[in-house]
Design a protein around this motif. Sequence first.
Motif, PDB file in Angstrom:
ATOM      1  N   TRP A 124      63.452  54.335  12.336  1.00  6.43           N
ATOM      2  CA  TRP A 124      64.600  54.858  13.088  1.00  6.43           C
ATOM      3  C   TRP A 124      64.585  56.376  13.140  1.00  6.43           C
ATOM      4  O   TRP A 124      64.855  56.968  14.189  1.00  6.43           O
ATOM      5  CB  TRP A 124      65.914  54.321  12.510  1.00  6.43           C
ATOM      6  CG  TRP A 124      66.041  52.842  12.683  1.00  6.43           C
ATOM      7  CD1 TRP A 124      66.075  51.887  11.705  1.00  6.43           C
ATOM      8  CD2 TRP A 124      66.102  52.124  13.922  1.00  6.43           C
ATOM      9  NE1 TRP A 124      66.163  50.630  12.256  1.00  6.43           N
ATOM     10  CE2 TRP A 124      66.185  50.747  13.618  1.00  6.43           C
ATOM     11  CE3 TRP A 124      66.102  52.497  15.259  1.00  6.43           C
ATOM     12  CZ2 TRP A 124      66.278  49.757  14.589  1.00  6.43           C
ATOM     13  CZ3 TRP A 124      66.189  51.517  16.235  1.00  6.43           C
ATOM     14  CH2 TRP A 124      66.267  50.163  15.908  1.00  6.43           C
ATOM     15  N   ALA A 128      70.805  49.744  20.618  1.00  2.00           N
ATOM     16  CA  ALA A 128      71.146  50.226  21.970  1.00  2.00           C
ATOM     17  C   ALA A 128      70.347  51.482  22.300  1.00  2.00           C
ATOM     18  O   ALA A 128      69.878  51.643  23.436  1.00  2.00           O
ATOM     19  CB  ALA A 128      72.648  50.503  22.075  1.00  2.00           C
ATOM     20  N   PHE A 129      70.160  52.357  21.326  1.00  2.00           N
ATOM     21  CA  PHE A 129      69.372  53.572  21.539  1.00  2.00           C
ATOM     22  C   PHE A 129      67.926  53.201  21.881  1.00  2.00           C
ATOM     23  O   PHE A 129      67.355  53.722  22.845  1.00  2.00           O
ATOM     24  CB  PHE A 129      69.421  54.470  20.296  1.00  2.00           C
ATOM     25  CG  PHE A 129      68.552  55.684  20.422  1.00  2.00           C
ATOM     26  CD1 PHE A 129      68.991  56.788  21.131  1.00  2.00           C
ATOM     27  CD2 PHE A 129      67.295  55.720  19.845  1.00  2.00           C
ATOM     28  CE1 PHE A 129      68.177  57.915  21.271  1.00  2.00           C
ATOM     29  CE2 PHE A 129      66.480  56.834  19.970  1.00  2.00           C
ATOM     30  CZ  PHE A 129      66.930  57.932  20.688  1.00  2.00           C
ATOM     31  N   GLN A 165      68.154  42.695   9.905  1.00  2.00           N
ATOM     32  CA  GLN A 165      68.048  43.844  10.795  1.00  2.00           C
ATOM     33  C   GLN A 165      66.610  44.350  10.815  1.00  2.00           C
ATOM     34  O   GLN A 165      65.993  44.485   9.760  1.00  2.00           O
ATOM     35  CB  GLN A 165      68.942  45.000  10.326  1.00  2.00           C
ATOM     36  CG  GLN A 165      70.404  44.716  10.375  1.00  2.00           C
ATOM     37  CD  GLN A 165      71.232  45.908   9.904  1.00  2.00           C
ATOM     38  OE1 GLN A 165      70.700  46.962   9.556  1.00  2.00           O
ATOM     39  NE2 GLN A 165      72.533  45.741   9.905  1.00  2.00           N
ATOM     40  N   ASP A 214      71.737  57.001  14.522  1.00  2.00           N
ATOM     41  CA  ASP A 214      73.107  56.517  14.440  1.00  2.00           C
ATOM     42  C   ASP A 214      73.248  55.677  13.170  1.00  2.00           C
ATOM     43  O   ASP A 214      72.291  55.047  12.721  1.00  2.00           O
ATOM     44  CB  ASP A 214      73.441  55.636  15.658  1.00  2.00           C
ATOM     45  CG  ASP A 214      73.512  56.447  16.943  1.00  2.00           C
ATOM     46  OD1 ASP A 214      74.264  57.433  16.975  1.00  2.00           O
ATOM     47  OD2 ASP A 214      72.813  56.083  17.902  1.00  2.00           O
ATOM     48  N   SER A 240      67.696  51.872  25.327  1.00  4.10           N
ATOM     49  CA  SER A 240      67.904  52.911  26.349  1.00  4.10           C
ATOM     50  C   SER A 240      66.653  53.765  26.554  1.00  4.10           C
ATOM     51  O   SER A 240      66.501  54.393  27.598  1.00  4.10           O
ATOM     52  CB  SER A 240      69.091  53.803  25.974  1.00  4.10           C
ATOM     53  OG  SER A 240      68.762  54.691  24.921  1.00  4.10           O
ATOM     54  N   TYR A 281      64.432  58.447  16.747  1.00  9.93           N
ATOM     55  CA  TYR A 281      65.441  59.459  17.076  1.00  9.93           C
ATOM     56  C   TYR A 281      64.829  60.852  17.089  1.00  9.93           C
ATOM     57  O   TYR A 281      65.217  61.690  17.900  1.00  9.93           O
ATOM     58  CB  TYR A 281      66.620  59.384  16.107  1.00  9.93           C
ATOM     59  CG  TYR A 281      67.610  58.305  16.445  1.00  9.93           C
ATOM     60  CD1 TYR A 281      68.822  58.619  17.042  1.00  9.93           C
ATOM     61  CD2 TYR A 281      67.340  56.965  16.177  1.00  9.93           C
ATOM     62  CE1 TYR A 281      69.747  57.633  17.355  1.00  9.93           C
ATOM     63  CE2 TYR A 281      68.246  55.972  16.485  1.00  9.93           C
ATOM     64  CZ  TYR A 281      69.452  56.311  17.076  1.00  9.93           C
ATOM     65  OH  TYR A 281      70.356  55.323  17.393  1.00  9.93           O
ATOM     66  N   GLY A 322      75.234  52.934  12.749  1.00  7.69           N
ATOM     67  CA  GLY A 322      75.359  51.507  13.000  1.00  7.69           C
ATOM     68  C   GLY A 322      74.096  50.888  13.573  1.00  7.69           C
ATOM     69  O   GLY A 322      73.444  51.462  14.444  1.00  7.69           O
ATOM     70  N   TYR A 323      73.780  49.694  13.096  1.00  2.74           N
ATOM     71  CA  TYR A 323      72.586  49.001  13.561  1.00  2.74           C
ATOM     72  C   TYR A 323      72.644  48.719  15.062  1.00  2.74           C
ATOM     73  O   TYR A 323      71.657  48.943  15.778  1.00  2.74           O
ATOM     74  CB  TYR A 323      72.407  47.693  12.779  1.00  2.74           C
ATOM     75  CG  TYR A 323      71.206  46.888  13.207  1.00  2.74           C
ATOM     76  CD1 TYR A 323      69.916  47.364  12.987  1.00  2.74           C
ATOM     77  CD2 TYR A 323      71.349  45.653  13.821  1.00  2.74           C
ATOM     78  CE1 TYR A 323      68.808  46.631  13.372  1.00  2.74           C
ATOM     79  CE2 TYR A 323      70.247  44.913  14.211  1.00  2.74           C
ATOM     80  CZ  TYR A 323      68.979  45.402  13.987  1.00  2.74           C
ATOM     81  OH  TYR A 323      67.879  44.684  14.376  1.00  2.74           O
ATOM     82  N   GLU A 324      73.763  48.235  15.563  1.00  2.00           N
ATOM     83  CA  GLU A 324      73.862  47.940  16.993  1.00  2.00           C
ATOM     84  C   GLU A 324      73.680  49.204  17.830  1.00  2.00           C
ATOM     85  O   GLU A 324      73.111  49.147  18.923  1.00  2.00           O
ATOM     86  CB  GLU A 324      75.186  47.239  17.320  1.00  2.00           C
ATOM     87  CG  GLU A 324      75.290  45.830  16.746  1.00  2.00           C
ATOM     88  CD  GLU A 324      74.138  44.914  17.160  1.00  2.00           C
ATOM     89  OE1 GLU A 324      73.687  44.987  18.324  1.00  2.00           O
ATOM     90  OE2 GLU A 324      73.674  44.133  16.309  1.00  2.00           O
ATOM     91  N   ASP A 325      74.146  50.339  17.330  1.00  2.00           N
ATOM     92  CA  ASP A 325      73.936  51.615  18.030  1.00  2.00           C
ATOM     93  C   ASP A 325      72.453  51.976  18.047  1.00  2.00           C
ATOM     94  O   ASP A 325      71.939  52.494  19.041  1.00  2.00           O
ATOM     95  CB  ASP A 325      74.744  52.735  17.381  1.00  2.00           C
ATOM     96  CG  ASP A 325      76.244  52.537  17.534  1.00  2.00           C
ATOM     97  OD1 ASP A 325      76.667  51.918  18.536  1.00  2.00           O
ATOM     98  OD2 ASP A 325      76.991  52.996  16.649  1.00  2.00           O
ATOM     99  N   ARG A 326      71.757  51.700  16.958  1.00  2.00           N
ATOM    100  CA  ARG A 326      70.311  51.969  16.899  1.00  2.00           C
ATOM    101  C   ARG A 326      69.556  51.087  17.885  1.00  2.00           C
ATOM    102  O   ARG A 326      68.655  51.551  18.577  1.00  2.00           O
ATOM    103  CB  ARG A 326      69.790  51.742  15.484  1.00  2.00           C
ATOM    104  CG  ARG A 326      70.289  52.752  14.480  1.00  2.00           C
ATOM    105  CD  ARG A 326      69.815  52.427  13.092  1.00  2.00           C
ATOM    106  NE  ARG A 326      70.377  53.383  12.147  1.00  2.00           N
ATOM    107  CZ  ARG A 326      69.935  53.554  10.924  1.00  2.00           C
ATOM    108  NH1 ARG A 326      68.928  52.826  10.471  1.00  2.00           N
ATOM    109  NH2 ARG A 326      70.492  54.443  10.134  1.00  2.00           N
TER     110      ARG A 326
END
Length: 169
Positions: free
Chosen positions: A42, A63-64, A32, A55, A67, A46, A57-61
């Motif tokens: 991170w 995605a953030f 990761q 977030d 975005s 954020y 979760g890694y996948e949420d990070r």
Amino acid sequence: MSVQSFPPVVDERSRILILGSMPGTASLRIQQYYGNPRNHLWAILYGLFADRPPDAGYEDRIAFARSQGIALWDTIAQCEREGSLDSDIRDVVPNDIPGLLRQYPRVKTIVCNGAKSHAELLKHFGHTAEIAERKVLKLPSTSPIPTPKYRGLEERLEAWRIVKEAAET
């Protein structure tokens, strides 16, 4: 020990490319980007774009970051290194940063996460049009290791505010 970087996290929305040097041992172990829970990347992203904790979760990070138009990669594809320190890196094979920028021309700002990332980018690709036509920022490393000027998250977050400005232009 020979270590290898990860594939880039990038898509057509990417406007800012954050380049590390080479993932540390904690990140490599779990595969990761910025996987060391003490690394500030991170929390900085954020803090800049959402004013809230990251977030879980890694996948949420990921995605953030996407975005917000942020791509992640490393200047180094492969090297020899024991441990996680940039000062121990040797026998560098760079990633094809110019090729990535040709594929994703909307990336207009390159953010080097630390001095080693910046030095390797300029050494291997500073002469290329793909780098010359973009804004390149050398920012303090998000590593948890304190420096005289950047003791912790707050000092680093302040230095990284320029990334939010770049995202708004």
